[in-house]
Design a protein around this motif. Structure first.
Motif, mmCIF file in Angstrom:
data_model
loop_
_atom_site.group_PDB
_atom_site.id
_atom_site.type_symbol
_atom_site.label_atom_id
_atom_site.label_comp_id
_atom_site.label_asym_id
_atom_site.label_seq_id
_atom_site.Cartn_x
_atom_site.Cartn_y
_atom_site.Cartn_z
ATOM 1 N N CYS A 50 0.460 1.901 4.694
ATOM 2 C CA CYS A 50 0.213 2.371 5.901
ATOM 3 C C CYS A 50 0.104 1.396 7.002
ATOM 4 O O CYS A 50 0.434 1.647 8.126
ATOM 5 N N GLU A 51 -0.582 0.346 6.589
ATOM 6 C CA GLU A 51 -1.123 -0.704 7.584
ATOM 7 C C GLU A 51 0.249 -1.448 8.146
ATOM 8 O O GLU A 51 0.357 -1.713 9.450
ATOM 9 N N ARG A 52 1.081 -1.722 7.226
ATOM 10 C CA ARG A 52 2.370 -2.135 7.509
ATOM 11 C C ARG A 52 3.212 -1.262 8.339
ATOM 12 O O ARG A 52 4.020 -2.070 9.456
ATOM 13 N N ALA A 53 3.340 -0.037 8.226
ATOM 14 C CA ALA A 53 3.900 0.930 9.106
ATOM 15 C C ALA A 53 3.163 1.030 10.283
ATOM 16 O O ALA A 53 4.066 1.150 11.431
ATOM 17 N N ALA A 54 1.880 1.110 10.358
ATOM 18 C CA ALA A 54 1.131 1.301 11.636
ATOM 19 C C ALA A 54 1.512 -0.077 12.559
ATOM 20 O O ALA A 54 1.652 0.185 13.788
ATOM 21 N N ARG A 55 1.488 -1.015 12.042
ATOM 22 C CA ARG A 55 1.761 -2.509 12.762
ATOM 23 C C ARG A 55 3.102 -2.398 13.275
ATOM 24 O O ARG A 55 3.416 -2.806 14.382
ATOM 25 N N GLN A 56 3.983 -1.820 12.356
ATOM 26 C CA GLN A 56 5.475 -1.754 12.874
ATOM 27 C C GLN A 56 5.569 -0.956 14.102
ATOM 28 O O GLN A 56 6.605 -1.370 15.137
ATOM 29 N N LEU A 57 5.088 0.050 14.027
ATOM 30 C CA LEU A 57 4.992 1.060 15.202
ATOM 31 C C LEU A 57 3.960 0.941 16.329
ATOM 32 O O LEU A 57 3.843 2.058 17.057
ATOM 33 N N ALA A 58 3.404 -0.208 16.299
ATOM 34 C CA ALA A 58 2.207 -0.189 17.277
ATOM 35 C C ALA A 58 2.429 -0.043 18.565
ATOM 36 O O ALA A 58 1.829 0.688 19.240
ATOM 37 N N ASP A 59 3.550 -0.580 18.911
ATOM 38 C CA ASP A 59 4.227 -0.451 20.520
ATOM 39 C C ASP A 59 5.327 0.554 20.572
ATOM 40 O O ASP A 59 5.849 0.607 21.643
ATOM 41 N N GLY A 224 6.852 -8.897 -4.276
ATOM 42 C CA GLY A 224 5.803 -7.727 -3.724
ATOM 43 C C GLY A 224 6.250 -7.454 -2.173
ATOM 44 O O GLY A 224 5.984 -6.366 -1.923
ATOM 45 N N ALA A 225 6.315 -8.633 -1.306
ATOM 46 C CA ALA A 225 6.544 -8.522 -0.054
ATOM 47 C C ALA A 225 7.924 -7.923 0.274
ATOM 48 O O ALA A 225 8.073 -7.143 1.261
ATOM 49 N N GLU A 226 8.925 -8.206 -0.455
ATOM 50 C CA GLU A 226 10.221 -7.581 -0.203
ATOM 51 C C GLU A 226 9.910 -5.943 -0.642
ATOM 52 O O GLU A 226 10.420 -5.176 0.067
ATOM 53 N N THR A 227 9.285 -5.786 -1.654
ATOM 54 C CA THR A 227 9.089 -4.068 -1.996
ATOM 55 C C THR A 227 8.240 -3.469 -0.884
ATOM 56 O O THR A 227 8.625 -2.085 -0.530
ATOM 57 N N PHE A 228 7.239 -4.122 -0.452
ATOM 58 C CA PHE A 228 6.594 -3.592 0.595
ATOM 59 C C PHE A 228 7.472 -3.232 1.794
ATOM 60 O O PHE A 228 7.269 -2.294 2.426
ATOM 61 N N ALA A 229 8.198 -4.384 2.165
ATOM 62 C CA ALA A 229 9.310 -3.863 3.222
ATOM 63 C C ALA A 229 9.915 -2.868 3.016
ATOM 64 O O ALA A 229 10.124 -1.757 3.917
ATOM 65 N N THR A 230 10.474 -2.431 1.677
ATOM 66 C CA THR A 230 11.244 -1.054 1.462
ATOM 67 C C THR A 230 10.469 -0.024 1.472
ATOM 68 O O THR A 230 10.775 0.968 2.183
ATOM 69 N N LEU A 231 9.161 -0.251 0.969
ATOM 70 C CA LEU A 231 8.196 0.988 1.099
ATOM 71 C C LEU A 231 7.848 1.412 2.496
ATOM 72 O O LEU A 231 7.870 2.472 2.893
ATOM 73 N N THR A 232 7.700 0.166 3.154
ATOM 74 C CA THR A 232 7.308 0.510 4.791
ATOM 75 C C THR A 232 8.310 1.083 5.530
ATOM 76 O O THR A 232 8.233 1.934 6.223
ATOM 77 N N GLU A 233 9.613 0.897 5.074
ATOM 78 C CA GLU A 233 11.015 1.325 5.701
ATOM 79 C C GLU A 233 10.904 2.995 5.590
ATOM 80 O O GLU A 233 11.311 3.685 6.421
ATOM 81 N N MET A 234 10.705 3.178 4.145
ATOM 82 C CA MET A 234 10.650 4.573 3.998
ATOM 83 C C MET A 234 9.667 5.393 4.419
ATOM 84 O O MET A 234 9.810 6.439 4.919
ATOM 85 N N LEU A 235 8.504 4.692 4.877
ATOM 86 C CA LEU A 235 7.323 5.480 5.290
ATOM 87 C C LEU A 235 7.531 5.675 6.720
ATOM 88 O O LEU A 235 7.165 6.699 7.296
ATOM 89 N N VAL A 236 8.051 4.511 7.428
ATOM 90 C CA VAL A 236 8.522 4.617 8.930
ATOM 91 C C VAL A 236 9.646 5.872 9.084
ATOM 92 O O VAL A 236 9.341 6.625 10.121
ATOM 93 N N GLU A 237 10.300 6.061 8.267
ATOM 94 C CA GLU A 237 11.428 7.084 8.317
ATOM 95 C C GLU A 237 10.472 8.555 8.337
ATOM 96 O O GLU A 237 10.915 9.129 9.138
ATOM 97 N N THR A 238 9.732 8.663 7.212
ATOM 98 C CA THR A 238 8.988 9.790 7.305
ATOM 99 C C THR A 238 8.239 10.013 8.290
ATOM 100 O O THR A 238 7.901 11.170 8.708
ATOM 101 N N ILE A 239 7.421 9.069 9.101
ATOM 102 C CA ILE A 239 6.837 8.977 10.010
ATOM 103 C C ILE A 239 7.555 9.816 11.361
ATOM 104 O O ILE A 239 7.246 10.696 12.119
#
Length: 246
Positions: A50-59, A224-239
């Protein structure tokens, strides 16, 4: 990016702003994750996504992402017999998730995404029911289309406190992993989905004598960083999909 840090007038302003508000609800469970990883591994991963997705979409000009306080407790029966597990009933979890989502919807904040990383079948089934009842979105990581985007260990089903989850914790909160213990742990191959389908409902019966399976000794922060990137990508798509819903 944290909903609970806003003031009441700031929440009111979300309804009239130019950006569509989407709220993220991190969910997990407090349960044993081997002798090396923290009890809160699952909600930690959900919060990290959630934190990574929120930062990615902050702007982002179209979407305003805010993270709700996490629900760290879930349906967790399989780890009984090991110290530290905190189980809540399925009805309790269902009511809590539905009530939170409906309370927000009544204020015009009906776009909620449930983000879960605890995959005990009854827990997952409860969240699916709750999302449907409350009109919320649910990023269902165990659905094949999502699981196929994750690591080989995750797809194998042998991934409780193994390389997959331990790598994610190392990427986010490395100080919570007992590295010395992790490096000494032998791989424990257990096909959790098959064991569950066969009716097994206890880690010890599945051959997980230390409350883990997979290969935690192979975990790295880089994975872990690579997996978080993939998880964040999926979450951003869902958002983004949730923001477009009527």
């Amino acid at each position: 990016m944290y909903f609970a840090e806003l003031t009441s007038p700031e929440v009111d302003a979300l309804l009239t702003g130019s950006r569509v508000p989407v709220l993220l609800l991190p969910v997990g469970a407090v349960e044993p994750h081997g002798p090396h990883a923290p009890l809160g591994t699952d909600p930690l991963i959900s919060q990290g996504m959630c934190e990574r997705a929120a930062r990615q979409l902050a702007d982002d000009p179209e979407v305003r992402v805010l993270i709700l306080p996490a629900l760290p407790y879930g349906v967790t029966k399989f780890a009984r017999g090991f110290a530290g597990g905190v189980h809540i009933g399925a009805d309790t979890l269902f009511s809590l998730v539905v009530d939170v989502c409906r309370a927000l919807a009544e204020q015009g904040l009906g776009r909620v995404v449930i983000v879960n990383n605890h995959f005990e079948p009854e827990h997952v089934a409860t969240l699916r029911r709750a999302a449907e009842a409350a009109g919320a979105a649910y990023l269902d990581l165990v659905r094949r289309r999502n699981a196929e985007r994750l690591t080989e260990e995750f797809r194998s089903g042998s991934c409780h406190a193994g390389q997959y989850e331990t790598s994610l914790v190392l990427a986010d909160r490395p100080e919570l992993v007992d590295i010395a213990a992790m490096r000494e742990l032998p791989a424990v191959p257990v096909d959790l989905p098959s064991a569950m389908r066969a009716g097994q409902a206890d880690f010890r019966d599945m051959g997980m004598s230390a409350a883990y399976c997979g290969a935690p000794a192979e975990a790295t922060a880089e994975e872990g960083a690579e997996t978080f990137a993939t998880l964040t990508e999926m979450l951003v798509e869902t958002i983004r999909a949730t923001a477009k819903e009527d």
